[in-house]
Enzyme design. Structure first.
Site, PDB file in Angstrom:
ATOM      1  N   ASN A 171       0.765  13.506   4.306  1.00  0.00           N
ATOM      2  CA  ASN A 171      -0.039  12.477   4.963  1.00  0.00           C
ATOM      3  C   ASN A 171       0.659  11.120   5.042  1.00  0.00           C
ATOM      4  O   ASN A 171       0.391  10.336   5.954  1.00  0.00           O
ATOM      5  CB  ASN A 171      -1.393  12.312   4.268  1.00  0.00           C
ATOM      6  CG  ASN A 171      -1.260  12.091   2.779  1.00  0.00           C
ATOM      7  OD1 ASN A 171      -0.633  12.898   2.089  1.00  0.00           O
ATOM      8  ND2 ASN A 171      -1.810  11.011   2.272  1.00  0.00           N
ATOM      9  N   SER A 175      -3.746  10.484  -2.207  1.00  0.00           N
ATOM     10  CA  SER A 175      -3.073   9.275  -1.705  1.00  0.00           C
ATOM     11  C   SER A 175      -3.683   8.801  -0.399  1.00  0.00           C
ATOM     12  O   SER A 175      -3.524   7.638  -0.037  1.00  0.00           O
ATOM     13  CB  SER A 175      -1.569   9.512  -1.543  1.00  0.00           C
ATOM     14  OG  SER A 175      -1.322  10.528  -0.598  1.00  0.00           O
ATOM     15  N   ARG A 207      -1.418  -9.970  -1.710  1.00  0.00           N
ATOM     16  CA  ARG A 207      -1.724  -9.767  -3.126  1.00  0.00           C
ATOM     17  C   ARG A 207      -0.495  -9.877  -4.015  1.00  0.00           C
ATOM     18  O   ARG A 207      -0.568 -10.344  -5.143  1.00  0.00           O
ATOM     19  CB  ARG A 207      -2.384  -8.380  -3.296  1.00  0.00           C
ATOM     20  CG  ARG A 207      -2.834  -8.089  -4.700  1.00  0.00           C
ATOM     21  CD  ARG A 207      -3.576  -6.762  -4.794  1.00  0.00           C
ATOM     22  NE  ARG A 207      -3.824  -6.402  -6.176  1.00  0.00           N
ATOM     23  CZ  ARG A 207      -4.052  -5.173  -6.595  1.00  0.00           C
ATOM     24  NH1 ARG A 207      -4.103  -4.171  -5.734  1.00  0.00           N
ATOM     25  NH2 ARG A 207      -4.245  -4.933  -7.880  1.00  0.00           N
ATOM     26  N   CYS A 250      -3.872  11.022   9.543  1.00  0.00           N
ATOM     27  CA  CYS A 250      -3.090  12.138   9.009  1.00  0.00           C
ATOM     28  C   CYS A 250      -3.697  13.483   9.393  1.00  0.00           C
ATOM     29  O   CYS A 250      -2.988  14.386   9.836  1.00  0.00           O
ATOM     30  CB  CYS A 250      -2.960  12.001   7.502  1.00  0.00           C
ATOM     31  SG  CYS A 250      -4.502  11.740   6.621  1.00  0.00           S
ATOM     32  N   GLY A 307       0.813  -1.203   0.000  1.00  0.00           N
ATOM     33  CA  GLY A 307       0.000   0.000   0.000  1.00  0.00           C
ATOM     34  C   GLY A 307       0.852   1.261   0.000  1.00  0.00           C
ATOM     35  O   GLY A 307       2.079   1.196  -0.048  1.00  0.00           O
ATOM     36  N   SER A 337       2.768  -8.873   1.873  1.00  0.00           N
ATOM     37  CA  SER A 337       1.616  -8.521   1.041  1.00  0.00           C
ATOM     38  C   SER A 337       1.040  -9.784   0.451  1.00  0.00           C
ATOM     39  O   SER A 337       1.733 -10.502  -0.279  1.00  0.00           O
ATOM     40  CB  SER A 337       2.030  -7.574  -0.101  1.00  0.00           C
ATOM     41  OG  SER A 337       0.992  -7.523  -1.068  1.00  0.00           O
TER      42      SER A 337
END
Lengths: 339, 339, 339, 339
Positions: free
Chosen positions: D306, D176, D36, D147, D11, D34
Site C-alpha cells: 500500500n 500502515s 510537526r 491503495c 507520515g 512537516s
C-alpha cells in the site's frame, strides 16, 4: 561481467544470493544449482524473482567454469565438495559452517563430527570486511560467518581491549535461520508468536565470536516472532577507568568509514537501539550500547538481517571487495519503515 | 462420570477435545487414541496439558467400551472405521468431513472420492445446536460441521427468508485449520504474515452452508496471520422491503437464548463486528451485520475459534445436550482481551 | 460471597481482574472503578466479557465498603490513595509498583520520585505465594510484584544458595505490559515484529528480584512480538561442586506442591523450555534450566502471562490464600495449544 | 537533477516517498515539509534512512521553487493548499483522497464534506500508468489513487467487457494504511492478530474503482495482521460464453508490457495467487484470477504494498513517465522472500 554459480540455490540463503546477484550490475548468474529442484524455474521457489529472472535450477553434476562459486548448501556438504568447486572456479565463498572455525577440536565439539578437509581450515579468510578487509582483497577462499556470530562480533570487537575476558550473549532470531527444509517444529502453528529457547548453551556461533573477539563467550539463542532478523545483546564488564565516552569513541572510530555498520545508541526516540525489523533486506549491521555508570555495567546490542549481513549480503560485500568494486554495489537497499 | 474416547487425539482438534474433556466435571477420558504417538505421554504433544493429565496415547486397536467416541481423524478415516466405533460406544461424534454432506454426489464433487458408508449419511445429525437442538438430544450419531461452515451458517440461517438465493462468502482462517501434520507450505517462514488465497473457489465448507441455509453459496478462503480463528463475511441481497430493523430483529430473536451466539453489530467502538482473536479458547460464535440502506446491500459477519465452536467446543456442546447437562459445562472460558 | 472492588478497572490488569473475579464462584464484583469510563459498560472496554457481565464502570469517589480492593491504577496513584482504600475495605491488594520495594532509597533510584507513604512500605506482604504463603494467609496489605520480577524470582529463588552473587537477566515481554494507554510508540506499525530493547539497564523489576533472591541483578528488557507473555533468561555461575542434579533437585523439591509452578527442562521435544505463548490466560509460571557441565554455566528460564501470574492471576491466588479457599479457585484455565 | 518537495514528509507515505526519492538518481529532495517535526532530522522519524540522508524537516511556510511537489498530507489539506503548491512548482502529484473523484456529489457522499476546489477536479490525471500512461506524459496535476483502489482497478479493468455490471470486493489491509498518527484503536495490543472489519460498506476506495472500471462496486474492508500490504478479492459474473481462456488472454494482453503488473494465477505451488507479503517495498501489483467453470463464477485477486504501488511507488512511476525516464528508475527493488 563475471560468471558466478550458487550451489544450494533453492534454500533461503541461496535465494537471497540470487536476488542480489541477479540484480548486480557486474555479475552474470551462470548456474543456480539445486539437486532437488533441477529443471524447475527459479522463480517457482523464489517468487520474489518473478519477472526478474528466467533461470532454471541445474543439477550439481552439471559443472562449468566460474569466476566465483557461492556455497549455500547444508552444513557438511561444503567440506565434502570443496575440491570440486575450487577446481572449477577462481574463488569460493562458503556460507556454511564448515570453514568458520580454525581449530579442529573446537569444530568437533560444536559440530559433533570430524572435519573432512582440515588442511583447508587455515586457508579460508573469514568473511568479515570490518576485520579482514585487506586479506579479503586477495582471498580465493572465503568463509562467511554465522548470522549471530557477525552480530556478536561486530558489537564486541571494537571494545575488546576495554572489557573483561567474559561475555554473556543473548541472541534472538527469526525463523528463516532454520532454513527452507526445517521440520515440523517450525510449522506456523507452533513457531508463531514463540519465544523458543532452542539453544540455552552451546550454540555454534558462540565459538566464532570467541575466535574473532578473543573473549570467552557464553550464548543463549531464542527464536522469537520474525521471519528475518537477528539481535544480540552482550553483557560485559568494562575494565576499571573505562567510561561511556571511551566506549562511544571506540565504536565511532572503528566504524566511521564502514559502509554497512552504523552506531545506534540514542537516549530518546522510538528506535534507540538496533532493531532488526527495519534492516530486512538491507546489508546493515546496526551496533549500539548502553553504559550504566552506577553499576559499571556495559551492554552492547547488534541487529542485522540474517540472510543479508548475516549471510548473502555479507558474501556479496566480500565479492565486491575482492573485485575492487564499490562495496555497496548491488547492496544499496536501505530497508523499510514502517514494516 | 461417562467414559469417552478421543480418536486422533494427537491432532489439533484432538488436543482441544482433550483439554475440554479433561477439565469436564462429568467426563472421564478413558482413551486418547493415536497410532503415531502410542505409548507417549499426552502432554508431550499437548504441552498446555502439563500437570492437567498423566494420560498416555494408546493405539487404535486397543479398543474398550465407551459412552461417547469423538472421531478427530483425518478425513476419510472416520467413514472407513465407523462400524468399529459404533460397535463399542453408545454415541459417536464425528469431527471429520466424512458425514457432513447428505448427498453422495455433492460429497463426490467436493471430496473427490466416493463415500464408503453412504447408508449412514442420513443417520448423522448435524452438530449445530442452534439448528438441531431437539434432534441432538437423542442423537447417537453426530457430525460436527466444518469451522467455516459453522460461521457461515450461523450468520445466514436466521435471515434466510429475508435474502435472495445467492450468497458470496469470504472466509479467512488461521493456520491451525491445516492440522498438526501440515506440510512444508505451512512452514512459519512461508505462512507468517501471509494472505494466502488457498481456495478461491470450491472449498468444501461452501457445500455445507448451502445445505444448511438453503441458498447457493460461493466462497473464497484465505489464510491470514493467526493460529486460531475463522471469520466469514457474506454478501447477500435483501429482499424488497427488508430493512435494517428486520434483519436485527431476525438475529436477535433467533439467538436471544443461545448460550454461545452473540450479536455484535455496533456503530462505534473498537470491536464493532465479530473479531476472532478475542474468542480464542472460547465456544462463542459472534455474529454481526451491516446494512447499507443506500445501496440495499447486506453484509453479515461471523467469527469463532476454529478449534472450539468450529470443532471441539461445538462437539462438547453436543455431548452436553445429549446428556441433559448444562450446555456450557466445561465450556465457560470467555476468551481473553487484550490478546 | 465477598464484595470486591477493582480500581483502575479499564486498564489491562483491571480487565483481567474483572475476567477472573466475574467468573470466581465466591466473589461478587461490587465496583469496577474508572474515572475515564465512568457510566460506560464494562464490556465496551473489555469485549471478552460480553454476555459475562452487565457491570458499568463507576467513578472513584463513589466509594462503598468492600472486603477486598484491588488497585490496578497507574504507578503513583496507589500510594496517593492508599489511606482511602484501607479505610473502606478489610484487605487491599495493590498491583502497582508503589509498594514493591522496602527501601525508600532504592525506590527513589528506580522510580525517580519520592515515596509518599513510606511508613506503609514494610506493612505490605509481597504477593508471591511461593515465598510468602504463610504471611499471605493473614495479610491485609499485599503488593503483587512486577511481571518480570515474578518470573525472575521464581527461576532463581530455589537455587539461591547454589549460585554466585550475580545474575544477568534477559527479559522479553509482549506489548500489553505497556498498558492500555501506551502512546504512539506502541502503534501497531511500529511495535509489530519488533525486538525493541527498551531498558538495556535499570529496569525497575531488577530491584525486586534482587530484594527477593538476595543476589545482585542486572537486567535487560526487550519488547518482542507478542501481546501477552514474559520470558526471563538468567545467567548465573553455580558454586563449586554444584551439578545438574543438585539444581534439578532444588527446583523439584521447592515446586513439587506448588499449584502454579511447573518445572519444564527437557532434553528433547518441541517445548523443551518455558514458552509464554502456551500460558496465555493461565496462572502458571513455568521454570526451567540448562546446565552446561563443560563450561560450568547455568542458565535458568521462566515464562508466564504478564497479566495473569505476572499480575491479576497472582493477585487472585493471594486472595484465595487469605480466604482459605482452594488456591486455584477461578484460576483453572490451563492455556491453549496450538495458539 | 530535478528539485522536488515532499509535503507531509513525516507520515508513512511521506517517508516512503523520501526513501524512493533520496535513492533516485535523477532527483534532489529539496524540501521535506512537516509542521510537526520542523527542524528535526528526517532519519529520527524514518530510521531506515539513517546514513542515507542528512535532511531535516522544514516548515510548510518555508516555500521555494520546485519541479515537482508531492502532497502526502492528511485528506482535506491538499485541496486547501493546492493553489499555493501549483504556484511554486511545475507539477503537483497528490497522494491524498482530495482529487481522486471527479463528481462532487460522489465526493460529498464518500468524504462527508464539500470539495473546496471543485474546479480542479477535472484537471487531475489519475495516477494509474496502466490506464492513463499517455495523459500522464504531460500531466502537471496527478492524483494517485487509494491503495485498495489500485488493486481493485487493476484486477478488473482488463476484463470489464467480459463481466456483468456488479463487483463484490473484499479488501484486506495492513495497519500502515491508517497512518503514523492513528489513534488508540491501532495500539499493538488491540490491532495485533486482528481481523477487523472496519468498513463493511461504504469505503471510499469503492467509488474510485467504480469510476475507473465502470461497474457497480460494493466493498468490504478488513484490517488483518500485517503492517504493509493490501489484497483485494473480487467476485464477478462472467458474461455468457466467457471462459477461462478468454479471461487469461485479456489479462495477458493487457499487462504483457507493463513493468509493474504481473499475472499470478497458477494451479500449483506455494504462491499461486497474489500475496502481498512478498511485495513489501516493491512497486509490483500482482494480479490473478480463478475461474470456476462448474458454477460460472469468476474471482480476481490483486496484491500490492500500500505504501508503494498503492502510494509512493506509483507516484514515482508517474514522475518517471512525465520526465521520460525509464519507468522503473528508483523502483527496482523486487521484494523479499522469505519474509
Amino acid at each position: 561481467m563475471i560468471r558466478v554459480a550458487v550451489v544450494g540455490a533453492a534454500g533461503f540463503i541461496g535465494g537471497e544470493l540470487l536476488r542480489l546477484l541477479v540484480g548486480h550490475p557486474e555479475v552474470e548468474v551462470t548456474a543456480a544449482v539445486s539437486s532437488r529442484f533441477a529443471g524447475k524455474r527459479v522463480d517457482g521457489v523464489h517468487p520474489n524473482l518473478r519477472s526478474a529472472t528466467d533461470l532454471t535450477f541445474c543439477p550439481a553434476d552439471d559443472v562449468d567454469e566460474y569466476d566465483t562459486v557461492f556455497l549455500a548448501t547444508p552444513h557438511g556438504a561444503a567440506m565434502a565438495q570443496i575440491e570440486r568447486w575450487t577446481g572449477h572456479s577462481k574463488q569460493v565463498i562458503d556460507l556454511t559452517g564448515d570453514f568458520r572455525l580454525e581449530d579442529t577440536e573446537v569444530f568437533q565439539r560444536y559440530y559433533r563430527s570430524s572435519h573432512v578437509a582440515p588442511h583447508l581450515l587455515g586457508e579460508f579468510v573469514p568473511g568479515i570486511p570490518e576485520l579482514h578487509r585487506e586479506r579479503l582483497r586477495g582471498a580465493d577462499l572465503v568463509s562467511v560467518p554465522g548470522c549471530m556470530a557477525v552480530a556478536g562480533t561486530l558489537s564486541l570487537h571494537p571494545i575488546r581491549d576495554l572489557i573483561g575476558p567474559e561475555a554473556h550473549l543473548d541472541a534472538r532470531t527469526g525463523s528463516s535461520g532454520s532454513g527452507a527444509t526445517a521440520g515440523e517444529d517450525n510449522l506456523h502453528a507452533f513457531r508463531s508468536g514463540a519465544m523458543r529457547v532452542f539453544a540455552p548453551t552451546g550454540h555454534r556461533h558462540e565459538a566464532e565470536i570467541a575466535r574473532h573477539v578473543g573473549v570467552r563467550v557464553t550464548m543463549t539463542a531464542t527464536g522469537v516472532e520474525a521471519v528475518r532478523g537477528v539481535q544480540t545483546v552482550c553483557h560485559v564488564t568494562p575494565k576499571p577507568g573505562v567510561d561511556e565516552k571511551a566506549v562511544r569513541r571506540a565504536f565511532r572510530e572503528r566504524y566511521r568509514d564502514e559502509p554497512f555498520v552504523r552506531l545506534v545508541a540514542q537516549h530518546r526516540g522510538r528506535y534507540r537501539y538496533p532493531e532488526p525489523k527495519i534492516l530486512s533486506g538491507s546489508n546493515f549491521c546496526d551496533v549500539g550500547f548502553a553504559f550504566d555508570e552506577d553499576t559499571g555495567r556495559l551492554t552492547t546490542i547488534a541487529a542485522l538481517d540474517n540472510l543479508m549481513k548475516g549471510g548473502a549480503g555479507n558474501a556479496v560485500q566480500c565479492l565486491n571487495i575482492r573485485m575492487g568494486w564499490p562495496e555497496n554495489l548491488g547492496l544499496s537497499f536501505p530497508g523499510l519503515h514502517p514494516v
